[in-house]
Design a protein around this motif. Structure first.
Motif, PDB file in Angstrom:
ATOM      1  N   SER A  74      -4.455  51.247  32.439  1.00  0.00           N
ATOM      2  CA  SER A  74      -4.758  52.237  31.404  1.00  0.00           C
ATOM      3  C   SER A  74      -5.993  53.035  31.808  1.00  0.00           C
ATOM      4  CB  SER A  74      -5.006  51.500  30.093  1.00  0.00           C
ATOM      5  OG  SER A  74      -5.297  52.422  29.094  1.00  0.00           O
ATOM      6  N   SER A 121      -1.300  59.944  32.750  1.00  0.00           N
ATOM      7  CA  SER A 121      -0.943  61.069  31.861  1.00  0.00           C
ATOM      8  C   SER A 121      -1.513  62.370  32.394  1.00  0.00           C
ATOM      9  CB  SER A 121      -1.482  60.823  30.454  1.00  0.00           C
ATOM     10  OG  SER A 121      -0.903  59.674  29.910  1.00  0.00           O
ATOM     11  N   THR A 122      -2.716  62.279  32.918  1.00  0.00           N
ATOM     12  CA  THR A 122      -3.347  63.458  33.511  1.00  0.00           C
ATOM     13  C   THR A 122      -2.474  64.017  34.629  1.00  0.00           C
ATOM     14  OG1 THR A 122      -5.464  62.438  33.017  1.00  0.00           O
ATOM     15  CG2 THR A 122      -5.481  64.274  34.561  1.00  0.00           C
TER      16      THR A 122
HETATM   17  N1  LIG Z   1      -9.326  66.349  28.350  1.00  0.00           N
HETATM   18  C1  LIG Z   1     -10.062  65.351  28.874  1.00  0.00           C
HETATM   19  N2  LIG Z   1     -11.405  65.457  28.911  1.00  0.00           N
HETATM   20  C2  LIG Z   1     -12.151  64.455  29.426  1.00  0.00           C
HETATM   21  N3  LIG Z   1     -11.651  63.338  29.936  1.00  0.00           N
HETATM   22  C3  LIG Z   1     -10.329  63.171  29.940  1.00  0.00           C
HETATM   23  C4  LIG Z   1      -9.455  64.171  29.402  1.00  0.00           C
HETATM   24  N4  LIG Z   1      -8.182  63.743  29.531  1.00  0.00           N
HETATM   25  C5  LIG Z   1      -8.258  62.544  30.120  1.00  0.00           C
HETATM   26  N5  LIG Z   1      -9.540  62.201  30.382  1.00  0.00           N
HETATM   27  C6  LIG Z   1      -9.989  60.958  31.050  1.00  0.00           C
HETATM   28  O1  LIG Z   1      -9.235  60.814  32.216  1.00  0.00           O
HETATM   29  C7  LIG Z   1      -8.937  59.447  32.435  1.00  0.00           C
HETATM   30  C8  LIG Z   1      -7.445  59.266  32.649  1.00  0.00           C
HETATM   31  O2  LIG Z   1      -6.790  59.509  31.430  1.00  0.00           O
HETATM   32  P1  LIG Z   1      -5.208  59.408  31.289  1.00  0.00           P
HETATM   33  O3  LIG Z   1      -4.870  59.756  29.911  1.00  0.00           O
HETATM   34  O4  LIG Z   1      -4.586  60.198  32.369  1.00  0.00           O
HETATM   35  O5  LIG Z   1      -4.990  57.861  31.570  1.00  0.00           O
HETATM   36  P2  LIG Z   1      -3.610  57.067  31.647  1.00  0.00           P
HETATM   37  O6  LIG Z   1      -3.503  56.509  33.007  1.00  0.00           O
HETATM   38  O7  LIG Z   1      -2.507  57.896  31.160  1.00  0.00           O
HETATM   39  O8  LIG Z   1      -3.906  55.876  30.652  1.00  0.00           O
HETATM   40  P3  LIG Z   1      -2.891  55.168  29.607  1.00  0.00           P
HETATM   41  O9  LIG Z   1      -2.052  54.240  30.437  1.00  0.00           O
HETATM   42  O10 LIG Z   1      -3.795  54.411  28.702  1.00  0.00           O
HETATM   43  O11 LIG Z   1      -2.118  56.223  28.924  1.00  0.00           O
HETATM   44  C9  LIG Z   1      -9.487  58.678  31.281  1.00  0.00           C
HETATM   45  O12 LIG Z   1     -10.706  58.083  31.673  1.00  0.00           O
HETATM   46  C10 LIG Z   1      -9.726  59.725  30.228  1.00  0.00           C
HETATM   47  O13 LIG Z   1     -10.824  59.384  29.453  1.00  0.00           O
END
Ligand SMILES: Nc1ncnc2c1ncn2[C@@H]1O[C@H](COP(=O)(O)OP(=O)(O)OP(=O)(O)O)[C@@H](O)[C@H]1O
Ligand SMILES: [Mg+2]
Lengths: 266, 268
Positions: free
Chosen positions: B73, B78-79
């Protein structure tokens, strides 16, 4: 809402709520007849009914109601329309928001009835003054709620629309506008309340026609029956406005879970 | 729609009916894949302020492949999806789809979000046909039929269950005839039975339409059961990459799959 399946119970549910108002009317009438209430203090219900009949027949009542109604609607159309447009503008554009919102938020704190002396200075006591006051009064609730509605739409829905290839205008029309609607309609309800209130005040202060004028004029001649009649007419107009918004809400917000149950039984 | 077979260990295994009729040889599968687009990510970097989320991510997904991405996580999955679909831009590096670099929102890439994101004020049918392309009504109805919800087309989304809403969202994505379908843990919030049903459905549709699929998931068992290939994301890069060559239809309890699962978990 339902008390049971028996027709008797359903009928009772229709009838029972009228008991108390009817009792009040009867007691009021009795008090007036027996002399507990003087006619110059408060007219008896029967006298009000007679006054209603007389002024309805002479056409005076109808004229005054129409004039008041026109003022109210015109003021609402101008004030509410402008409030909606500006709310949409500050809702979709950051620049418009920066430019306009804080100024409007400041103005909102001025009670609009406090500017009556100024309005009389500007417009005298003609139609413009009353319509202006109603417009100012209805502008803010609609502006604020439209702006708020547009700004609080789920960002996720907008992103979803982008990903599915919707253009800016399509997003506005299919996501932002309907999403803001519940809030806009709340604004409309507030605006309608303010609309009648403003009109009553404006018409009693300076007018030569309308319900407010009718009651003020009657007061000078101690015609309490006409005064009570005027108050009743205001109450009816307010009730009608409320019923209209409810109808609009049921049509426009049919999708909203809060309206599902009633939509399916209607 | 789907047949379900319960294995000895109690896990549900989806068996797409199409699949069984069509046989399961690779060549046949390739032949049916028309819509898939190749997806290439080169040296992707992305920072939010001082936080570096992606740090030189490279990944190449052949047309029609079913790829699963697993990772902790907050690792940036998602990014990454948002970059591929064109909602955000990378600080450095590039995304290309079917050979063309991504600029802005892509028509051929569709993203299924974790939440269904249906417009509450439109009926199920209108939600599915949200793009309003010519002939959208028929297409939307067909897509709803694909996900088994044709009879709900005139309902408001608010009356649907969570699983049904995700199916509507899936139908909406299908109407767009995606070349690349991104799924950001779309079934994470569903119960195990519904999830397994959704997996079966997804596998069937992927097999039929052949879009390139990228599925993000926390569930490694889900990844190995569904995907042709699983990659692990760690510290903004791909740190582990394995092909799953086990024949379909797969059984959740397959020993090969369990072994792969263990290896991937060590990779995470
Ligand atoms: N718009 C934003 N501004 C600042 N930080 C962000 C933004 N979007 C995401 N982040 C940061 O980027 C990192 C990756 O986020 P992301 O949502 O891509 O994680 P993920 O791998 O999809 O996690 P999960 O499995 O929990 O969904 C996190 O530390 C998050 O806080
Ligand atoms: Mg995520």
């Amino acid at each position: 809402m339902r008390f049971g399946q028996l027709p008797f119970r359903q009928a009772a549910a229709q009838v029972v709520p009228w008991f108390v108002p009817l009792a009040v009317l009867v007691i009021w009438e009795l008090c007036a007849r027996l002399g507990f209430i003087e006619a110059r203090t408060l007219a008896a219900p029967s006298q009000v009914a007679v006054a209603f009949w007389a002024s309805a027949k002479s056409g005076e009542l109808g004229r005054n109601v129409v004039i008041s109604f026109e003022r109210a609607m015109l003021g609402l159309a101008i004030g509410g329309g402008l409030g909606f447009l500006l709310g949409v503008l500050t809702g979709v554009s950051r620049i418009a928001e920066l430019l306009l919102d804080s100024g409007l938020q400041m103005l909102r704190n001025v009670p609009h009835l406090a500017i009556i002396p100024m309005v009389i200075l500007w417009f005298g006591i003609d139609e413009t003054a009353k319509i202006f006051l109603v417009a100012v009064g209805t502008f803010f609730p609609i502006y604020l709620n439209t702006y708020h509605g547009m700004r609080t739409i789920d960002r996720g829905l907008i992103e979803m629309a982008e990903v599915n290839g919707l253009g800016k205008f399509a997003i506005f029309r299919r996501v932002l506008l309907p999403g803001a609607m519940p809030s806009v309609l709340i604004g409309l309800r507030y605006a309608l309340g303010i609309m009648w209130l403003t009109l009553i005040v404006a018409e009693t202060i300076s007018a030569s026609s309308g319900i407010g004028y009718m009651t003020m004029n009657a007061r000078e001649f101690l015609q309490t029956d006409i005064v009570v009649l005027g108050v009743l007419i205001y109450a009816l107009l307010g009730k009608a406005a409320d019923a209209t918004t409810k109808l609009i809400e049921h049509r426009v917000l049919a999708w909203h879970p809060a309206y599902h149950a009633s939509a399916s039984t209607n | 729609m789907l047949q379900r077979v319960q294995s000895v260990h109690g896990a549900f295994v989806s068996q797409p009916v199409d699949r069984l009729e069509a046989g399961s040889t690779r060549s046949h599968l390739d032949e049916r894949r028309r819509k898939g687009e190749r997806l290439v990510l080169e040296d992707l970097h992305l920072s939010f302020g001082t936080r570096q989320v992606l740090r030189g991510l490279n990944l190449e997904v052949p047309a029609g492949q079913f790829l699963a991405i697993v990772g902790r996580s907050g690792v940036g999955k998602s990014t990454l999806m948002r970059l591929i679909v064109g909602l955000d831009r990378p600080t450095k590096g590039r995304v290309s789809i079917g050979g063309a670099a991504v600029e802005g929102v892509q028509r051929t890439v569709k993203l299924l979000f974790q939440d269904a994101r249906l417009l509450p004020w439109q009926t199920v049918l209108s939600n599915v046909g949200i793009a309003r392309t010519p002939g959208w009504r028929d297409k939307a109805l067909e897509a709803l039929r694909d996900v088994g919800l044709a009879d709900r087309s005139n309902d408001w989304p608010a009356v649907l269950s969570g699983g049904q809403r995700q199916r509507v969202a899936l139908a909406r994505v299908l109407v767009g005839e995606p070349g690349v379908l991104l799924l950001d843990e779309p079934f994470g919030a569903l119960d195990a039975l519904t999830r397994s049903e959704m997996h079966g459905l997804l596998e069937k549709l992927w097999f039929r339409d052949g879009f390139t699929t990228v599925l993000i998931t926390h569930d490694v068992a889900e990844a190995v059961a569904l995907a042709d290939r699983v990659v692990v994301m760690n510290e903004g890069r791909v740190t582990f990459d394995v092909d799953i060559t086990v024949e379909r239809p797969r059984r959740r309890s397959d020993v090969q799959l369990s072994a792969l699962q263990d290896r991937i978990l060590q990779g995470v």
